[in-house]
Each structure stands twice: as structure tokens, then as C-alpha cells.
Design a protein around this motif. Structure first.
Motif, mmCIF file in Angstrom:
data_model
loop_
_atom_site.group_PDB
_atom_site.id
_atom_site.type_symbol
_atom_site.label_atom_id
_atom_site.label_comp_id
_atom_site.label_asym_id
_atom_site.label_seq_id
_atom_site.Cartn_x
_atom_site.Cartn_y
_atom_site.Cartn_z
ATOM 1 N N THR A 113 30.147 40.445 65.882
ATOM 2 C CA THR A 113 28.776 39.932 65.910
ATOM 3 C C THR A 113 28.695 38.475 65.447
ATOM 4 O O THR A 113 27.642 37.840 65.607
ATOM 5 C CB THR A 113 27.869 40.770 65.001
ATOM 6 N N GLY A 114 29.771 37.972 64.854
ATOM 7 C CA GLY A 114 29.724 36.656 64.230
ATOM 8 C C GLY A 114 29.348 36.742 62.762
ATOM 9 O O GLY A 114 29.459 35.751 62.032
ATOM 10 N N ALA A 115 28.884 37.913 62.339
ATOM 11 C CA ALA A 115 28.564 38.154 60.922
ATOM 12 C C ALA A 115 29.244 39.460 60.542
ATOM 13 O O ALA A 115 28.610 40.499 60.399
ATOM 14 C CB ALA A 115 27.062 38.244 60.716
ATOM 15 N N ASP A 116 30.556 39.387 60.400
ATOM 16 C CA ASP A 116 31.364 40.602 60.246
ATOM 17 C C ASP A 116 32.224 40.557 58.991
ATOM 18 O O ASP A 116 32.399 39.511 58.363
ATOM 19 C CB ASP A 116 32.276 40.789 61.468
ATOM 20 N N LYS A 117 32.772 41.719 58.691
ATOM 21 C CA LYS A 117 33.649 41.879 57.542
ATOM 22 C C LYS A 117 34.794 42.794 57.956
ATOM 23 O O LYS A 117 34.605 43.746 58.717
ATOM 24 C CB LYS A 117 32.866 42.491 56.371
ATOM 25 N N THR A 118 35.994 42.499 57.480
ATOM 26 C CA THR A 118 37.166 43.323 57.750
ATOM 27 C C THR A 118 37.766 43.774 56.421
ATOM 28 O O THR A 118 37.944 42.964 55.510
ATOM 29 C CB THR A 118 38.223 42.547 58.557
ATOM 30 N N THR A 119 38.053 45.065 56.316
ATOM 31 C CA THR A 119 38.604 45.628 55.083
ATOM 32 C C THR A 119 40.010 46.151 55.335
ATOM 33 O O THR A 119 40.244 46.869 56.308
ATOM 34 C CB THR A 119 37.719 46.773 54.561
ATOM 35 N N VAL A 120 40.932 45.786 54.458
ATOM 36 C CA VAL A 120 42.322 46.239 54.563
ATOM 37 C C VAL A 120 42.831 46.638 53.184
ATOM 38 O O VAL A 120 42.297 46.224 52.155
ATOM 39 C CB VAL A 120 43.251 45.156 55.149
ATOM 40 N N VAL A 121 43.864 47.455 53.194
ATOM 41 C CA VAL A 121 44.582 47.832 51.980
ATOM 42 C C VAL A 121 46.015 47.350 52.142
ATOM 43 O O VAL A 121 46.675 47.682 53.127
ATOM 44 C CB VAL A 121 44.548 49.357 51.754
ATOM 45 N N VAL A 122 46.477 46.548 51.191
ATOM 46 C CA VAL A 122 47.801 45.943 51.297
ATOM 47 C C VAL A 122 48.638 46.319 50.075
ATOM 48 O O VAL A 122 48.365 45.850 48.968
ATOM 49 C CB VAL A 122 47.708 44.404 51.393
ATOM 50 N N PRO A 123 49.637 47.177 50.238
ATOM 51 C CA PRO A 123 50.539 47.464 49.114
ATOM 52 C C PRO A 123 51.371 46.232 48.778
ATOM 53 O O PRO A 123 51.809 45.498 49.681
ATOM 54 C CB PRO A 123 51.427 48.591 49.642
ATOM 55 N N VAL A 157 41.530 36.150 62.297
ATOM 56 C CA VAL A 157 41.671 37.374 61.511
ATOM 57 C C VAL A 157 42.832 38.209 62.040
ATOM 58 O O VAL A 157 43.645 38.730 61.267
ATOM 59 C CB VAL A 157 40.365 38.188 61.529
ATOM 60 N N ALA A 158 42.925 38.344 63.346
ATOM 61 C CA ALA A 158 44.024 39.114 63.944
ATOM 62 C C ALA A 158 45.367 38.520 63.554
ATOM 63 O O ALA A 158 46.328 39.241 63.241
ATOM 64 C CB ALA A 158 43.874 39.146 65.459
ATOM 65 N N ASP A 159 45.458 37.183 63.567
ATOM 66 C CA ASP A 159 46.718 36.519 63.218
ATOM 67 C C ASP A 159 47.040 36.744 61.747
ATOM 68 O O ASP A 159 48.202 36.942 61.380
ATOM 69 C CB ASP A 159 46.595 35.022 63.520
ATOM 70 N N ALA A 160 46.016 36.734 60.879
ATOM 71 C CA ALA A 160 46.237 36.986 59.455
ATOM 72 C C ALA A 160 46.734 38.413 59.234
ATOM 73 O O ALA A 160 47.646 38.652 58.430
ATOM 74 C CB ALA A 160 44.956 36.742 58.670
ATOM 75 N N LEU A 161 46.148 39.386 59.932
ATOM 76 C CA LEU A 161 46.579 40.773 59.774
ATOM 77 C C LEU A 161 48.009 40.963 60.275
ATOM 78 O O LEU A 161 48.783 41.735 59.690
ATOM 79 C CB LEU A 161 45.624 41.714 60.514
ATOM 80 N N ALA A 162 48.341 40.280 61.345
ATOM 81 C CA ALA A 162 49.721 40.361 61.839
ATOM 82 C C ALA A 162 50.687 39.823 60.788
ATOM 83 O O ALA A 162 51.767 40.384 60.562
ATOM 84 C CB ALA A 162 49.863 39.594 63.150
ATOM 85 N N GLY A 163 50.300 38.727 60.136
ATOM 86 C CA GLY A 163 51.135 38.183 59.068
ATOM 87 C C GLY A 163 51.264 39.141 57.902
ATOM 88 O O GLY A 163 52.348 39.302 57.326
ATOM 89 N N LEU A 164 50.166 39.809 57.543
ATOM 90 C CA LEU A 164 50.219 40.805 56.473
ATOM 91 C C LEU A 164 51.178 41.933 56.811
ATOM 92 O O LEU A 164 51.947 42.402 55.963
ATOM 93 C CB LEU A 164 48.824 41.398 56.229
ATOM 94 N N HIS A 165 51.128 42.376 58.062
ATOM 95 C CA HIS A 165 51.977 43.499 58.467
ATOM 96 C C HIS A 165 53.461 43.120 58.422
ATOM 97 O O HIS A 165 54.310 43.954 58.109
ATOM 98 C CB HIS A 165 51.601 43.957 59.878
ATOM 99 N N ARG A 166 53.768 41.860 58.723
ATOM 100 C CA ARG A 166 55.164 41.430 58.628
ATOM 101 C C ARG A 166 55.641 41.480 57.181
ATOM 102 O O ARG A 166 56.786 41.864 56.907
ATOM 103 C CB ARG A 166 55.323 40.006 59.177
ATOM 104 N N THR A 225 50.605 48.043 55.320
ATOM 105 C CA THR A 225 49.221 47.582 55.296
ATOM 106 C C THR A 225 48.339 48.530 56.117
ATOM 107 O O THR A 225 48.695 48.918 57.228
ATOM 108 C CB THR A 225 49.111 46.150 55.865
ATOM 109 N N ARG A 226 47.181 48.889 55.557
ATOM 110 C CA ARG A 226 46.267 49.825 56.227
ATOM 111 C C ARG A 226 44.985 49.104 56.619
ATOM 112 O O ARG A 226 44.305 48.512 55.788
ATOM 113 C CB ARG A 226 45.947 51.004 55.312
ATOM 114 N N PHE A 227 44.664 49.156 57.911
ATOM 115 C CA PHE A 227 43.421 48.585 58.428
ATOM 116 C C PHE A 227 42.314 49.622 58.271
ATOM 117 O O PHE A 227 42.424 50.745 58.762
ATOM 118 C CB PHE A 227 43.601 48.215 59.903
#
Length: 326
Positions: free
Chosen positions: A196-206, A259-268, A273-275
Motif C-alpha cells: 500500500t505504500g504504508a506497510d510493515k514487515t515483521t521477521v524473526v532472526v536467530p 525490503v526483499a533484498d534486505a530479507l535475502a541478505g538476512l537469509h544468507r 530467519t522466519r518471515f
């Protein structure tokens, strides 16, 4: 989620702030609503299919994250946050008719409510003992039992007005008049809400390993891509002392390139990491995006690299947008 019929569960009993949050969901008033005794029970109803979604508290403006929720959604079969709701919080002190404030020796309520009323209690009932309750509403309803083991309860005003047998001894007893609790509607994995352009993404990162710079490496995945974090909290995994995971809210949607690129980096860095979801912000506040982290900038950069790999001309004609866009 199915169009009809829909079953929601929430941290009960009826009359909690959580039910008030659920009432903000379109169609919730006409849906089946099943109160749960605790957060784990509510989420298990979603996991086993007996409920389509659960409304649970996740964050308070005074006390921070609700640990029961943070821990429950970080483990077990995966769940998704579908939306969030914000509820202004106010409290009243209730007791059985005839009980005076000076008679009170023990008070029951939920832990977060107690934390938000401690200064008032210390000032007006300094010797009162705190009795933990599963929710504010459950604490109030406990006073209606034949022999309650406490003298008063702290709850939402709606509980006092809808329940016979409760007398309000004091109103607006919260220490922070502007207190707000954030709730999330949690369902099973499925189709994501559109950006929407006004969004939030929540992740859990061990935390992959306990070493200097490990947390910085996680945070850099967001910082270098221009992704702002609105919340980050550490929680123990329970495996052994010093082993933690991080619960993170990031501004933006997984459909946004940055955001997608950041999550990909987290997964590496941390493959476990849990989305937990991308969803619209309850306050509708749009995310400010720098031109060099916009989707257009990411597309142009990837195209430039592909040109290099293909041996084509690598002349760059991309120009950043004049103004930031979400």
C-alpha cells in the motif's frame, strides 16, 4: 481466509482490549468469535484449523513487546500477520459493591495493565499486593466468583459497564494517558496483502553465532538498503543461556525491492530467519523512500549488472526520481 463463514479467536474473555481490537476488522462483528484463555491457545486454534485467525497483543507503548506473543509466533508451525490494530488504553479500578479503596489488600490484572498503573496504585493503595491475571477482563470477572482471592481488579471501562456486580472505585488510573497497545491479526500462511505504500514487515532472526559484530551484520542488511526499523527486540530461544533471536518490524513490504533484498541478505546470514508477514500499517503512515533505494533504482542496478554479464553496453542512463516515493 475464506469469505464465509469466518471464525476468529482472541485473548479473552469477552470485554478485553483484544476483543476491541478485533472489532476493528471488517466483518468481525458478524463472524464467530471464540475467546481463548491465553495467547498460545489462541494461536494453536489457528494452527489446527479451528479458527481462521487470532487477534493477539504484540506491543505496548509503555511496556514494549508482549513476550508471550513474540515467543509463540517465533516457534512452531509458521503463521502470518495479516493486519494490525491500535487501541488506546484506559483503566478503571473495580471491586464488589461495598468494598472501599481503603479495604483493598490484593489487586488482580494482566501484567501489562499492572505495569501501566503502578504509580497510581503506589500513590493511592501503597500496600496492595499484585495478583497476576490472564487478562484484565478475566481479573474483573474473577471478582464475581463466590469467594474471590483478591479484593479488586484493574480492567477496561467496558467490562465494568457491561457486568452487573462490579463497582467502579476509580477511573482513568493509567500512569500514561496516551498509552496505546498494538494488536496483530494472525492467520496461516497464504496470499500476502498487496503493498500500500504504508506497510510493515515483521521477521524473526536467530543470532547465527555469538561473536562481536553479529548483530551489526544483521542490522546492516537493512541500513545499506535504506530500510527503517520501527521495532527490534531480543528474546531468549530457551535452548541455552546467551542464545537469542531478534523480533524485528521493518518499514515497507516484502514486495518492495529494498525490503526483499534486505530479507535475502538476512537469509544468507541466518538461514533460520522466519518471515511473519507484510501488512498495512494501522496508522496509515506512508514510508519515506530515498531515490537510490526505490524500486526503480534497484531495477536499473540489476539491469546494469546483467548488461555487464551479457557483454552489452554498460552506459548508464538511469536518473533518480525527483522526489521519494513509497
Amino acid at each position: 481466509m475464506p469469505a464465509s463463514p469466518v471464525t476468529y479467536t482472541f485473548l479473552g474473555p469477552e470485554g478485553t482490549f483484544t476483543e476491541a481490537a478485533l472489532m476493528q476488522v471488517p466483518g468481525a462483528r458478524d463472524a464467530t468469535r471464540v475467546p481463548a484463555s491465553n495467547v498460545n491457545t489462541a494461536l494453536e486454534k489457528v494452527r489446527d484449523g479451528s479458527a481462521d485467525a487470532a487477534m493477539v497483543p504484540i506491543e505496548n507503548s509503555v511496556e514494549g513487546g508482549v513476550t508471550a506473543t513474540l515467543d509463540a509466533i517465533a516457534t512452531g508451525p509458521e503463521l502470518r500477520i495479516l493486519r494490525e490494530a491500535l487501541v488506546p488504553i484506559s483503566f478503571v479500578l473495580v471491586a464488589r459493591p461495598g468494598v472501599r479503596i481503603e479495604d483493598i489488600r490484593r489487586i488482580s490484572t494482566h501484567g501489562h495493565a499492572w505495569a501501566q498503573c503502578r504509580l497510581w496504585v503506589d500513590q493511592h493503595i501503597p500496600n496492595a499486593e499484585y495478583i497476576p491475571g490472564s487478562s484484565t477482563a478475566a481479573a474483573a470477572l474473577g471478582l464475581l466468583e463466590p469467594e474471590p482471592h483478591y479484593d479488586a481488579a484493574i480492567c477496561a471501562p467496558i467490562v465494568a459497564t457491561e457486568q452487573d456486580g462490579l463497582a467502579v472505585l476509580a477511573e482513568n488510573i493509567g500512569d500514561n494517558p496516551g498509552a496505546v497497545t498494538r494488536f496483530v491479526l494472525v492467520g496461516r500462511p497464504g496470499e500476502l496483502p498487496e503493498p500500500t505504500g504504508a506497510d510493515k514487515t515483521t521477521v524473526v532472526v536467530p543470532l547465527p553465532e555469538d561473536r562481536p559484530g553479529a548483530l551489526m551484520e544483521i542490522l546492516d542488511q537493512f541500513a545499506t538498503r535504506g530500510v527503517n526499523l520501527s521495532r527490534i527486540e531480543s528474546r531468549p530461544t530457551g535452548q541455552y543461556l546467551g542464545h537469542y533471536f531478534f523480533s524485528i518490524d521493518a518499514d515497507g513490504h516484502v514486495g518492495d525491492a529494498r525490503v526483499a533484498d534486505a530479507l535475502a541478505g538476512l537469509h544468507r546470514i541466518s538461514p533460520a530467519t522466519r518471515f511473519l508477514g507484510s501488512y498495512g500499517r494501522a496508522d496509515g503512515q506512508r514510508t519515506s523512500v530515498a531515490p537510490h533505494t526505490s524500486d526503480q533504482a534497484f531495477r536499473a542496478a540489476h539491469a546494469w549488472v546483467q548488461d555487464i554479464l551479457s557483454g552489452a553496453s554498460v552506459v548508464q542512463d538511469y536518473k533518480p526520481e525527483a522526489s521519494p516515493t513509497a
